[in-house]
Design a protein around this motif. Structure first.
Motif, PDB file in Angstrom:
ATOM      1  N   CYS A 113       0.831  -1.216   0.000  1.00 24.09           N
ATOM      2  CA  CYS A 113       0.000   0.000   0.000  1.00 24.09           C
ATOM      3  C   CYS A 113       0.859   1.257   0.000  1.00 24.09           C
ATOM      4  O   CYS A 113       0.517   2.242  -0.669  1.00 24.09           O
ATOM      5  CB  CYS A 113      -0.935  -0.007   1.209  1.00 24.09           C
ATOM      6  N   LEU A 114       1.962   1.235   0.730  1.00 23.15           N
ATOM      7  CA  LEU A 114       2.866   2.378   0.734  1.00 23.15           C
ATOM      8  C   LEU A 114       3.418   2.634  -0.665  1.00 23.15           C
ATOM      9  O   LEU A 114       3.436   3.774  -1.144  1.00 23.15           O
ATOM     10  CB  LEU A 114       4.015   2.146   1.718  1.00 23.15           C
ATOM     11  N   LEU A 115       3.837   1.568  -1.344  1.00 19.50           N
ATOM     12  CA  LEU A 115       4.353   1.713  -2.702  1.00 19.50           C
ATOM     13  C   LEU A 115       3.270   2.216  -3.657  1.00 19.50           C
ATOM     14  O   LEU A 115       3.532   3.086  -4.507  1.00 19.50           O
ATOM     15  CB  LEU A 115       4.936   0.395  -3.194  1.00 19.50           C
ATOM     16  N   GLU A 116       2.065   1.701  -3.525  1.00 22.21           N
ATOM     17  CA  GLU A 116       0.967   2.155  -4.375  1.00 22.21           C
ATOM     18  C   GLU A 116       0.676   3.635  -4.151  1.00 22.21           C
ATOM     19  O   GLU A 116       0.499   4.404  -5.101  1.00 22.21           O
ATOM     20  CB  GLU A 116      -0.289   1.317  -4.117  1.00 22.21           C
ATOM     21  N   ASN A 117       0.650   4.055  -2.879  1.00 19.61           N
ATOM     22  CA  ASN A 117       0.385   5.467  -2.564  1.00 19.61           C
ATOM     23  C   ASN A 117       1.505   6.366  -3.076  1.00 19.61           C
ATOM     24  O   ASN A 117       1.250   7.477  -3.538  1.00 19.61           O
ATOM     25  CB  ASN A 117       0.196   5.657  -1.061  1.00 19.61           C
ATOM     26  N   THR A 118       2.744   5.886  -3.000  1.00 18.52           N
ATOM     27  CA  THR A 118       3.875   6.656  -3.508  1.00 18.52           C
ATOM     28  C   THR A 118       3.762   6.836  -5.026  1.00 18.52           C
ATOM     29  O   THR A 118       3.970   7.934  -5.557  1.00 18.52           O
ATOM     30  CB  THR A 118       5.206   5.968  -3.146  1.00 18.52           C
ATOM     31  N   LEU A 119       3.407   5.763  -5.720  1.00 17.97           N
ATOM     32  CA  LEU A 119       3.233   5.839  -7.167  1.00 17.97           C
ATOM     33  C   LEU A 119       2.080   6.776  -7.540  1.00 17.97           C
ATOM     34  O   LEU A 119       2.203   7.598  -8.449  1.00 17.97           O
ATOM     35  CB  LEU A 119       2.994   4.444  -7.749  1.00 17.97           C
ATOM     36  N   ASP A 120       0.970   6.684  -6.808  1.00 13.87           N
ATOM     37  CA  ASP A 120      -0.165   7.585  -7.056  1.00 13.87           C
ATOM     38  C   ASP A 120       0.239   9.051  -6.859  1.00 13.87           C
ATOM     39  O   ASP A 120      -0.130   9.921  -7.657  1.00 13.87           O
ATOM     40  CB  ASP A 120      -1.346   7.251  -6.141  1.00 13.87           C
ATOM     41  N   ALA A 121       1.008   9.314  -5.794  1.00 12.00           N
ATOM     42  CA  ALA A 121       1.458  10.688  -5.531  1.00 12.00           C
ATOM     43  C   ALA A 121       2.366  11.172  -6.655  1.00 12.00           C
ATOM     44  O   ALA A 121       2.255  12.336  -7.098  1.00 12.00           O
ATOM     45  CB  ALA A 121       2.176  10.762  -4.188  1.00 12.00           C
ATOM     46  N   ALA A 122       3.257  10.312  -7.130  1.00 12.45           N
ATOM     47  CA  ALA A 122       4.161  10.684  -8.234  1.00 12.45           C
ATOM     48  C   ALA A 122       3.358  10.984  -9.494  1.00 12.45           C
ATOM     49  O   ALA A 122       3.660  11.928 -10.235  1.00 12.45           O
ATOM     50  CB  ALA A 122       5.178   9.582  -8.467  1.00 12.45           C
ATOM     51  N   MET A 124       0.277  12.096  -9.599  1.00 13.27           N
ATOM     52  CA  MET A 124      -0.414  13.380  -9.397  1.00 13.27           C
ATOM     53  C   MET A 124       0.511  14.547  -9.659  1.00 13.27           C
ATOM     54  O   MET A 124       0.074  15.609 -10.109  1.00 13.27           O
ATOM     55  CB  MET A 124      -0.977  13.458  -7.983  1.00 13.27           C
ATOM     56  N   LEU A 125       1.787  14.352  -9.407  1.00 17.64           N
ATOM     57  CA  LEU A 125       2.770  15.411  -9.650  1.00 17.64           C
ATOM     58  C   LEU A 125       3.257  15.414 -11.100  1.00 17.64           C
ATOM     59  O   LEU A 125       4.055  16.257 -11.481  1.00 17.64           O
ATOM     60  CB  LEU A 125       3.969  15.239  -8.714  1.00 17.64           C
ATOM     61  N   GLY A 126       2.788  14.458 -11.895  1.00 14.36           N
ATOM     62  CA  GLY A 126       3.165  14.379 -13.294  1.00 14.36           C
ATOM     63  C   GLY A 126       4.491  13.684 -13.549  1.00 14.36           C
ATOM     64  O   GLY A 126       5.026  13.755 -14.656  1.00 14.36           O
ATOM     65  N   ALA A 127       5.025  12.994 -12.547  1.00 14.30           N
ATOM     66  CA  ALA A 127       6.316  12.329 -12.688  1.00 14.30           C
ATOM     67  C   ALA A 127       6.219  11.042 -13.519  1.00 14.30           C
ATOM     68  O   ALA A 127       7.190  10.629 -14.139  1.00 14.30           O
ATOM     69  CB  ALA A 127       6.908  12.014 -11.304  1.00 14.30           C
ATOM     70  N   PHE A 128       5.047  10.406 -13.496  1.00 12.83           N
ATOM     71  CA  PHE A 128       4.838   9.166 -14.243  1.00 12.83           C
ATOM     72  C   PHE A 128       3.511   9.246 -14.975  1.00 12.83           C
ATOM     73  O   PHE A 128       2.539   9.796 -14.455  1.00 12.83           O
ATOM     74  CB  PHE A 128       4.805   7.950 -13.303  1.00 12.83           C
ATOM     75  N   PRO A 129       3.424   8.641 -16.162  1.00 15.76           N
ATOM     76  CA  PRO A 129       2.124   8.614 -16.848  1.00 15.76           C
ATOM     77  C   PRO A 129       1.160   7.671 -16.143  1.00 15.76           C
ATOM     78  O   PRO A 129       1.589   6.732 -15.470  1.00 15.76           O
ATOM     79  CB  PRO A 129       2.459   8.114 -18.255  1.00 15.76           C
ATOM     80  N   ALA A 130      -0.095   7.925 -16.266  1.00 14.54           N
ATOM     81  CA  ALA A 130      -1.118   7.093 -15.619  1.00 14.54           C
ATOM     82  C   ALA A 130      -1.227   5.730 -16.231  1.00 14.54           C
ATOM     83  O   ALA A 130      -0.841   5.420 -17.270  1.00 14.54           O
ATOM     84  CB  ALA A 130      -2.468   7.783 -15.666  1.00 14.54           C
TER      85      ALA A 130
END
Length: 130
Positions: A113-122, A124-130
């Motif tokens: 869950c921590l990794l998933e939340n980190t990816l979601d936050a990234a 949201m900041l535009g660091a990774f495509p959805a």
């Protein structure tokens, strides 16, 4: 009926709120390390779900558990024997309908869950495509 043992803002309070939320609609009792031993046994032994997250090594014994209850051990304590949870796993396992071990129980899910939340936050900041 659900009992959450521990009132931390990291685990105890959020779990209590999730269990009481619409859709789950559990009647939730919040207990903690300062709840009297007699009250703790009384409350827990009537619960269908017990979430132990008080950080008190093996505080939940067979006397606390209603037959068939789900017991989720989130507590972590370091002892001379190693890492143990809030639940006396060996004593409770025969009574509980379902139980998580500690260690190697809720930890892997917490990390996922921590990794998933980190990816979601990234994202949201535009660091990774959805």
């Amino acid at each position: 009926r659900a009992t959450v043992l521990g009132r931390s803002m990291l685990v105890g309070m959020p779990v209590a709120l999730l269990l009481a939320a619409k859709g789950v609609d559990a009647t939730v009792t919040l207990a903690h390390s300062r709840t009297s031993a007699a009250d703790m046994i009384d409350v827990c032994s009537q619960s269908d779900i017990i979430v132990a997250c008080a950080g008190q090594a093996r505080m939940i014994t067979a006397a606390h558990v209603k037959p068939g209850a789900a017991v989720i051990d989130v507590g972590v304590s370091r002892t001379e024997a190693g890492i143990v949870g809030d639940v006396d796993f060996d004593a409770v396992q025969a009574i509980a309908g379902a139980i998580t071990p500690m260690p190697r129980g809720t930890g892997p899910m917490t990390i996922a869950c921590l990794l998933e939340n980190t990816l979601d936050a990234a994202r949201m900041l535009g660091a990774f495509p959805a």
